[in-house]
Motif scaffolding. Structure first.
Motif, PDB file in Angstrom:
ATOM      1  N   LEU A   1       0.913  -1.173  -0.121  1.00 56.16           N
ATOM      2  CA  LEU A   1       0.060   0.108   0.000  1.00 56.16           C
ATOM      3  C   LEU A   1       0.869   1.348   0.207  1.00 56.16           C
ATOM      4  O   LEU A   1       1.969   1.442   0.670  1.00 56.16           O
ATOM      5  N   ALA A   2       0.567   2.388  -0.651  1.00 61.19           N
ATOM      6  CA  ALA A   2       1.331   3.191  -0.929  1.00 61.19           C
ATOM      7  C   ALA A   2       1.186   4.287   0.301  1.00 61.19           C
ATOM      8  O   ALA A   2       0.104   4.231   0.932  1.00 61.19           O
ATOM      9  N   THR A   3       2.197   4.829   0.857  1.00 59.10           N
ATOM     10  CA  THR A   3       2.416   5.639   1.856  1.00 59.10           C
ATOM     11  C   THR A   3       1.609   7.193   1.480  1.00 59.10           C
ATOM     12  O   THR A   3       1.681   7.206   0.337  1.00 59.10           O
ATOM     13  N   PRO A   4       1.155   7.965   2.430  1.00 58.55           N
ATOM     14  CA  PRO A   4       0.852   9.325   1.877  1.00 58.55           C
ATOM     15  C   PRO A   4       1.930   9.932   1.237  1.00 58.55           C
ATOM     16  O   PRO A   4       1.579  10.686   0.187  1.00 58.55           O
ATOM     17  N   ASP A   5       2.972   9.934   1.447  1.00 59.20           N
ATOM     18  CA  ASP A   5       4.009  10.518   0.748  1.00 59.20           C
ATOM     19  C   ASP A   5       4.247  10.166  -0.558  1.00 59.20           C
ATOM     20  O   ASP A   5       4.491  10.723  -1.633  1.00 59.20           O
ATOM     21  N   GLU A   6       3.974   8.733  -0.778  1.00 56.11           N
ATOM     22  CA  GLU A   6       4.140   8.015  -2.097  1.00 56.11           C
ATOM     23  C   GLU A   6       3.084   8.704  -2.925  1.00 56.11           C
ATOM     24  O   GLU A   6       3.215   8.711  -4.124  1.00 56.11           O
ATOM     25  N   ILE A   7       1.853   8.698  -2.487  1.00 52.70           N
ATOM     26  CA  ILE A   7       0.640   9.083  -2.975  1.00 52.70           C
ATOM     27  C   ILE A   7       0.975  10.594  -3.505  1.00 52.70           C
ATOM     28  O   ILE A   7       0.707  10.856  -4.560  1.00 52.70           O
ATOM     29  N   ALA A   8       1.300  11.399  -2.715  1.00 52.36           N
ATOM     30  CA  ALA A   8       1.592  12.669  -2.961  1.00 52.36           C
ATOM     31  C   ALA A   8       2.662  13.000  -4.257  1.00 52.36           C
ATOM     32  O   ALA A   8       2.416  13.777  -4.995  1.00 52.36           O
ATOM     33  N   SER A   9       3.832  12.044  -4.298  1.00 49.59           N
ATOM     34  CA  SER A   9       4.681  12.100  -5.131  1.00 49.59           C
ATOM     35  C   SER A   9       3.988  11.743  -6.465  1.00 49.59           C
ATOM     36  O   SER A   9       4.301  12.224  -7.514  1.00 49.59           O
ATOM     37  N   ASN A  10       3.264  10.679  -6.304  1.00 47.90           N
ATOM     38  CA  ASN A  10       2.716  10.137  -7.662  1.00 47.90           C
ATOM     39  C   ASN A  10       1.643  10.907  -8.287  1.00 47.90           C
ATOM     40  O   ASN A  10       1.731  11.236  -9.358  1.00 47.90           O
ATOM     41  N   HIS A  11       1.019  12.044  -7.584  1.00 50.51           N
ATOM     42  CA  HIS A  11       0.289  12.801  -7.787  1.00 50.51           C
ATOM     43  C   HIS A  11       0.858  13.926  -8.520  1.00 50.51           C
ATOM     44  O   HIS A  11       0.387  14.330  -9.642  1.00 50.51           O
ATOM     45  N   GLU A  12       1.948  14.351  -8.098  1.00 50.38           N
ATOM     46  CA  GLU A  12       2.971  15.444  -8.657  1.00 50.38           C
ATOM     47  C   GLU A  12       3.548  15.100 -10.077  1.00 50.38           C
ATOM     48  O   GLU A  12       3.411  15.738 -10.773  1.00 50.38           O
ATOM     49  N   ILE A  13       3.780  13.491  -9.913  1.00 51.02           N
ATOM     50  CA  ILE A  13       4.548  13.215 -11.370  1.00 51.02           C
ATOM     51  C   ILE A  13       3.348  13.191 -12.573  1.00 51.02           C
ATOM     52  O   ILE A  13       3.625  13.544 -13.596  1.00 51.02           O
ATOM     53  N   PHE A  14       2.147  12.605 -12.145  1.00 54.54           N
ATOM     54  CA  PHE A  14       1.012  12.627 -13.155  1.00 54.54           C
ATOM     55  C   PHE A  14       0.815  13.986 -13.415  1.00 54.54           C
ATOM     56  O   PHE A  14       0.524  14.413 -14.530  1.00 54.54           O
ATOM     57  N   ALA A  15       0.736  14.883 -12.632  1.00 52.71           N
ATOM     58  CA  ALA A  15       0.492  16.332 -12.953  1.00 52.71           C
ATOM     59  C   ALA A  15       1.539  17.018 -13.675  1.00 52.71           C
ATOM     60  O   ALA A  15       1.096  17.704 -14.838  1.00 52.71           O
ATOM     61  N   GLN A  16       2.723  16.664 -13.467  1.00 52.00           N
ATOM     62  CA  GLN A  16       3.930  17.503 -14.214  1.00 52.00           C
ATOM     63  C   GLN A  16       4.004  16.594 -15.543  1.00 52.00           C
ATOM     64  O   GLN A  16       4.238  17.441 -16.554  1.00 52.00           O
ATOM     65  N   ARG A  17       4.348  15.369 -15.398  1.00 48.47           N
ATOM     66  CA  ARG A  17       4.720  14.810 -16.909  1.00 48.47           C
ATOM     67  C   ARG A  17       3.600  14.300 -17.680  1.00 48.47           C
ATOM     68  O   ARG A  17       3.666  14.149 -18.707  1.00 48.47           O
ATOM     69  N   ARG A  18       2.638  14.022 -17.142  1.00 49.42           N
ATOM     70  CA  ARG A  18       0.997  13.501 -17.701  1.00 49.42           C
ATOM     71  C   ARG A  18       0.232  14.412 -17.971  1.00 49.42           C
ATOM     72  O   ARG A  18      -0.788  14.436 -18.695  1.00 49.42           O
ATOM     73  N   ARG A  19       0.378  15.654 -17.253  1.00 49.18           N
ATOM     74  CA  ARG A  19      -0.825  16.762 -17.327  1.00 49.18           C
ATOM     75  C   ARG A  19      -2.261  16.305 -16.677  1.00 49.18           C
ATOM     76  O   ARG A  19      -3.198  16.723 -17.369  1.00 49.18           O
ATOM     77  N   PHE A  20      -2.171  14.987 -15.924  1.00 49.61           N
ATOM     78  CA  PHE A  20      -3.395  14.753 -15.224  1.00 49.61           C
ATOM     79  C   PHE A  20      -3.170  15.169 -13.871  1.00 49.61           C
ATOM     80  O   PHE A  20      -2.645  14.520 -13.206  1.00 49.61           O
ATOM     81  N   ASP A  21      -4.013  16.031 -13.455  1.00 48.80           N
ATOM     82  CA  ASP A  21      -3.838  16.593 -12.037  1.00 48.80           C
ATOM     83  C   ASP A  21      -4.677  15.892 -10.863  1.00 48.80           C
ATOM     84  O   ASP A  21      -4.649  16.406  -9.871  1.00 48.80           O
ATOM     85  N   CYS A  22      -5.654  14.764 -11.427  1.00 52.06           N
ATOM     86  CA  CYS A  22      -6.280  14.093 -10.587  1.00 52.06           C
ATOM     87  C   CYS A  22      -5.928  12.806 -10.325  1.00 52.06           C
ATOM     88  O   CYS A  22      -6.975  11.903  -9.773  1.00 52.06           O
ATOM     89  N   ILE A  23      -5.184  12.239 -10.850  1.00 50.34           N
ATOM     90  CA  ILE A  23      -4.484  10.906 -10.876  1.00 50.34           C
ATOM     91  C   ILE A  23      -3.235  10.643  -9.975  1.00 50.34           C
ATOM     92  O   ILE A  23      -2.398  11.145  -9.707  1.00 50.34           O
ATOM     93  N   ARG A  24      -3.511   9.469  -9.078  1.00 48.84           N
ATOM     94  CA  ARG A  24      -2.434   8.958  -8.072  1.00 48.84           C
ATOM     95  C   ARG A  24      -1.684   7.651  -8.648  1.00 48.84           C
ATOM     96  O   ARG A  24      -0.736   7.502  -8.129  1.00 48.84           O
ATOM     97  N   ALA A  25      -2.495   6.907  -9.447  1.00 50.63           N
ATOM     98  CA  ALA A  25      -1.780   5.806 -10.237  1.00 50.63           C
ATOM     99  C   ALA A  25      -2.508   5.364 -11.171  1.00 50.63           C
ATOM    100  O   ALA A  25      -3.810   5.773 -11.410  1.00 50.63           O
ATOM    101  N   ALA A  26      -1.895   4.671 -12.154  1.00 52.78           N
ATOM    102  CA  ALA A  26      -2.658   4.082 -13.462  1.00 52.78           C
ATOM    103  C   ALA A  26      -2.647   2.478 -13.298  1.00 52.78           C
ATOM    104  O   ALA A  26      -1.838   1.939 -12.786  1.00 52.78           O
ATOM    105  N   CYS A  27      -3.360   1.845 -14.063  1.00 53.26           N
ATOM    106  CA  CYS A  27      -3.878   0.291 -13.998  1.00 53.26           C
ATOM    107  C   CYS A  27      -3.825   0.028 -15.536  1.00 53.26           C
ATOM    108  O   CYS A  27      -4.587   0.714 -16.319  1.00 53.26           O
ATOM    109  N   ASP A  28      -3.026  -1.104 -15.903  1.00 54.41           N
ATOM    110  CA  ASP A  28      -2.983  -1.752 -17.323  1.00 54.41           C
ATOM    111  C   ASP A  28      -3.173  -2.891 -17.014  1.00 54.41           C
ATOM    112  O   ASP A  28      -2.742  -3.694 -15.944  1.00 54.41           O
TER     113      ASP A  28
END
Length: 84
Positions: A21-48
């Motif tokens: 399970l992701a920690t709160p810090d990992e969730i915040a980091s993932n949110h930031e990565i998606f917002a900056q690199r992928r321009r999705f500001d409401c995503i914390r993880a992706a599934c495929d």
């Protein structure tokens, strides 16, 4: 090797390193990565997922592994952050 044995081995090998399970810090980091690199500001993880061909040795259990396309497989899923 049957499907449950495959799943058991996958969990034993990958669980400690990748399956937690992701920690709160990992969730915040993932949110930031998606917002900056992928321009999705409401995503914390992706599934495929994909169907991995599989035919159990025990023919009596083969129907349990038949997918909607009519061939036998295991469903493989991956959850990733914005950097894959």
């Amino acid at each position: 090797m049957c499907g449950s044995q495959v799943c058991t081995v996958i969990c034993q090998v990958f669980k400690q390193r990748y399956m937690h399970l992701a920690t709160p810090d990992e969730i915040a980091s993932n949110h930031e990565i998606f917002a900056q690199r992928r321009r999705f500001d409401c995503i914390r993880a992706a599934c495929d997922g994909t169907h991995t061909p599989f035919y159990p040795l025990d023919a009596s259990k083969a129907e349990d592994y038949k997918n909607y396309k009519g061939w036998h497989s295991l469903l493989t899923l991956a959850f990733v952050n914005g950097a894959y």
